[in-house]
Enzyme design. Structure first.
Site, short mmCIF file in Angstrom:
data_model
loop_
_atom_site.label_atom_id
_atom_site.label_comp_id
_atom_site.label_asym_id
_atom_site.label_seq_id
_atom_site.Cartn_x
_atom_site.Cartn_y
_atom_site.Cartn_z
N ARG A 41 9.44 60.64 29.35
CA ARG A 41 9.19 59.19 29.38
C ARG A 41 7.75 58.84 29.01
O ARG A 41 7.20 57.86 29.53
CB ARG A 41 9.51 58.59 30.75
CG ARG A 41 10.96 58.63 31.14
CD ARG A 41 11.69 57.40 30.65
NE ARG A 41 13.12 57.55 30.89
CZ ARG A 41 13.79 56.96 31.88
NH1 ARG A 41 13.18 56.12 32.67
NH2 ARG A 41 15.07 57.18 32.03
N ARG A 45 7.04 52.24 30.54
CA ARG A 45 6.45 51.01 31.07
C ARG A 45 5.08 51.17 31.70
O ARG A 45 4.40 50.17 31.95
CB ARG A 45 7.42 50.38 32.09
CG ARG A 45 8.61 49.73 31.42
CD ARG A 45 9.74 49.53 32.41
NE ARG A 45 10.27 50.83 32.79
CZ ARG A 45 11.26 51.01 33.66
NH1 ARG A 45 11.79 49.98 34.27
NH2 ARG A 45 11.69 52.21 33.94
N ARG A 54 7.86 46.31 23.64
CA ARG A 54 9.18 45.97 24.16
C ARG A 54 9.37 44.46 24.20
O ARG A 54 10.44 43.94 23.87
CB ARG A 54 9.39 46.56 25.55
CG ARG A 54 10.85 46.44 25.98
CD ARG A 54 11.10 46.90 27.39
NE ARG A 54 10.40 46.06 28.35
CZ ARG A 54 10.56 46.11 29.66
NH1 ARG A 54 11.40 46.99 30.17
NH2 ARG A 54 9.89 45.32 30.44
N ASP A 91 17.82 56.35 24.16
CA ASP A 91 18.33 56.51 25.52
C ASP A 91 19.60 57.33 25.51
O ASP A 91 20.35 57.30 24.52
CB ASP A 91 18.59 55.15 26.17
CG ASP A 91 18.71 55.29 27.69
OD1 ASP A 91 17.66 55.31 28.36
OD2 ASP A 91 19.84 55.44 28.18
N TYR A 168 27.57 57.90 34.39
CA TYR A 168 27.30 56.47 34.15
C TYR A 168 28.54 55.77 33.61
O TYR A 168 28.82 54.62 33.95
CB TYR A 168 26.13 56.31 33.17
CG TYR A 168 24.81 56.70 33.79
CD1 TYR A 168 24.05 55.77 34.51
CD2 TYR A 168 24.31 57.99 33.68
CE1 TYR A 168 22.85 56.14 35.11
CE2 TYR A 168 23.10 58.36 34.27
CZ TYR A 168 22.38 57.43 34.98
OH TYR A 168 21.20 57.79 35.58
O1 CP3 Z 1 11.39 60.70 27.51
C1 CP3 Z 1 11.20 59.75 26.72
O2 CP3 Z 1 10.15 59.08 26.71
C2 CP3 Z 1 12.24 59.47 25.65
C3 CP3 Z 1 13.02 58.30 25.85
C4 CP3 Z 1 14.00 58.33 26.99
C5 CP3 Z 1 14.36 57.16 27.72
N1 CP3 Z 1 15.38 57.49 28.54
C6 CP3 Z 1 13.74 55.85 27.57
C7 CP3 Z 1 13.97 54.84 28.62
C8 CP3 Z 1 14.79 59.37 27.46
C9 CP3 Z 1 14.78 60.84 27.10
C10 CP3 Z 1 15.66 58.81 28.43
C11 CP3 Z 1 16.67 59.62 29.11
C12 CP3 Z 1 17.51 58.98 30.11
N2 CP3 Z 1 17.99 57.71 30.14
C13 CP3 Z 1 18.06 59.69 31.19
C14 CP3 Z 1 17.90 61.15 31.46
C15 CP3 Z 1 16.55 61.53 31.89
C16 CP3 Z 1 16.19 61.03 33.23
O3 CP3 Z 1 15.22 60.26 33.31
O4 CP3 Z 1 16.84 61.44 34.20
C17 CP3 Z 1 18.83 58.77 31.93
C18 CP3 Z 1 19.59 59.07 33.19
C19 CP3 Z 1 18.80 57.54 31.22
C20 CP3 Z 1 19.53 56.30 31.56
C21 CP3 Z 1 18.60 55.22 31.85
N3 CP3 Z 1 17.80 54.60 30.93
C22 CP3 Z 1 18.37 54.61 33.10
C23 CP3 Z 1 19.04 55.02 34.39
C24 CP3 Z 1 17.42 53.61 32.90
C25 CP3 Z 1 16.95 52.61 33.90
C26 CP3 Z 1 16.06 53.22 34.90
C27 CP3 Z 1 14.66 52.88 34.57
O5 CP3 Z 1 13.82 53.81 34.52
O6 CP3 Z 1 14.41 51.69 34.34
C28 CP3 Z 1 17.04 53.66 31.53
C29 CP3 Z 1 16.04 52.80 30.87
C30 CP3 Z 1 14.98 53.47 30.08
N4 CP3 Z 1 15.17 54.53 29.24
C31 CP3 Z 1 13.61 53.08 30.02
C32 CP3 Z 1 12.99 53.92 29.11
C33 CP3 Z 1 11.55 53.86 28.66
C34 CP3 Z 1 13.02 51.91 30.75
C35 CP3 Z 1 13.55 50.68 30.11
C36 CP3 Z 1 12.60 49.53 30.06
O7 CP3 Z 1 11.67 49.53 29.22
O8 CP3 Z 1 12.83 48.58 30.83
#
Ligand code: CP3
Length: 367
Positions: A41, A45, A54, A91, A168
């Site tokens: 990540r 944010r 974003r 994602d 999910y």
């Molecule tokens: O690692 C990275 O920077 C690459 C991009 C990436 C994102 N999500 C961007 C993201 C990667 C590799 C993921 C993987 C992901 N997404 C996983 C597996 C890894 C982990 O963290 O366990 C999962 C379970 C998801 C599903 C997901 N996406 C959830 C549950 C959420 C909401 C939770 C949260 O953190 O807000 C997301 C959103 C998400 N994916 C964000 C980002 C940067 C935040 C979204 C935003 O900008 O509001």
């Protein structure tokens, strides 16, 4: 930085043919006195530049599907910190989206999807081979990145593992204990396995297309692997990883693969060998000392600083970072967090972590 004698010890000889990319060298088994670093990540944010882009995109999903802006946020942490790898901004839930599930994100809460409850729900999904048109913007992001990244930076593509994505899709949202997915696999194994099969095929197609577009490494995120125990872990975490890796290796033999069966505990032992992964990513529920003995013996490991240190910083961050580097220094290692950095992290603490890793003196060579 990758030139001293200490760099060439260890179980594998340096391959002269490898490009000067420290992440690829670690994945090939090279022991480096300073481990390469990136962060899960890392585009997220906690960074003001991410939040601004974003906002420009409108929302999170629009950002994922806007190739120029997704490439821009991928590059932001590379410019700011000089990480050794960039991870594609996307994602894991884009696969369900491409398969025809409804997907949306509720700000402050997380993802929402249409649920999978019946065989008809699984059969209504698109065939795995039909995802590419929907995912074309992601492949374009990869192409832009492979042109624009500094030559020493490794580009990592990724997908969610079938079990994690299924949790999910079945619940229609994130759940604390993956209860609905465990329920379906226990009471309706045929429906559950049909969904897993569809996701396994789609994941192979998706990762293969990312590689064709320019991804140099791919990572499989099984964030909820730890909730599968015993036989269920073998069937639904290990076996799909092996199937995906076998197929990718037959299509793209030169591309290294990182597996992340998060919170697998003892399940980390032998996971790389059993699945064919080149590297196992470790969460911080296992100690680096334990993992060096039990997991790194099979090859490269990635991890595993608690992401909470990115919020709290200070001497504890420095001490824990040093301890992890020391514990893994006899084998191939990529420094990373144990899980993604959180929105409340302080960008200064990320710099402190990087400075700490890069300032640790090479170990005295043991005669
Ligand atoms: O690692 C990275 O920077 C690459 C991009 C990436 C994102 N999500 C961007 C993201 C990667 C590799 C993921 C993987 C992901 N997404 C996983 C597996 C890894 C982990 O963290 O366990 C999962 C379970 C998801 C599903 C997901 N996406 C959830 C549950 C959420 C909401 C939770 C949260 O953190 O807000 C997301 C959103 C998400 N994916 C964000 C980002 C940067 C935040 C979204 C935003 O900008 O509001």
């Amino acid at each position: 930085m990758v030139s001293s004698k200490a760099d060439t010890k260890g179980p594998h000889a340096v391959k002269d043919t490898l490009p000067n990319k420290t992440v690829l060298r670690a994945l090939a088994g090279e022991v480096q006195s300073v481990p390469p670093i990136w962060m899960m990540r890392q585009a997220g944010r906690y960074l003001p530049d991410y939040r601004a882009t974003r906002a420009q995109a409108g929302d999170f999903l629009s950002l994922c599907y806007n190739s120029d802006l997704a490439a821009e946020v991928t590059l932001q942490p590379i410019r700011r910190y000089g990480f050794d790898a960039a991870i594609l901004f996307a994602d894991i839930l884009l696969i369900p989206d491409a398969l025809g599930a409804d997907l949306w994100f509720v700000t402050g809460e997380g993802p929402r999807l249409s649920t999978i409850e019946t065989m008809a729900d699984v059969e209504a999904l698109k065939p795995a081979g039909d995802i590419h048109e929907h995912l074309a913007p992601i492949y374009e992001t990869v192409r832009i990145l492979s042109r624009e990244l500094p030559q020493e930076t490794t580009l990592i593509g990724f997908a969610g593992a079938p079990w994690t994505v299924a949790t999910y899709m079945i619940a229609g949202r994130g759940t604390p204990d993956q209860g609905p997915a465990h329920g379906l696999r226990e009471t309706e194994p045929a429906i559950f396995e049909a969904l897993m099969e569809r996701l396994t095929r789609a994941t192979i197609e998706y990762l293969s297309a990312q590689i064709t577009a320019g991804a140099e490494v791919v990572k499989l995120f099984d964030s909820w692997a730890g909730s599968l125990k015993g036989e269920a872990f073998q069937r639904y975490a290990l076996a799909p990883a092996r199937q995906i890796i076998e197929e990718l290796k037959s299509r793209h033999p030169e591309i290294p693969i990182i597996a992340f069966p998060r919170e697998a505990g003892d399940g980390y032992i032998g996971f790389a060998k059993a699945t064919g992964a080149d590297c196992v990513a470790l969460d911080n529920s296992v100690s680096a000392e334990w993992a060096a003995k039990n997991v790194q013996v099979d090859g490269c490991v990635q991890g595993n600083l608690a992401s909470s240190h990115m919020v709290t910083g200070g001497q504890a961050l420095v001490d824990e970072t040093r301890q992890i580097v020391e514990a893994f220094r006899e084998g191939p290692h990529i420094f990373n967090l144990g899980h993604g950095i959180t929105p409340d992290a302080d960008p200064e603490n990320v710099q402190l972590m990087i400075d700490t890793v890069r300032s640790i003196a090479p170990a005295e060579s043991v005669a």
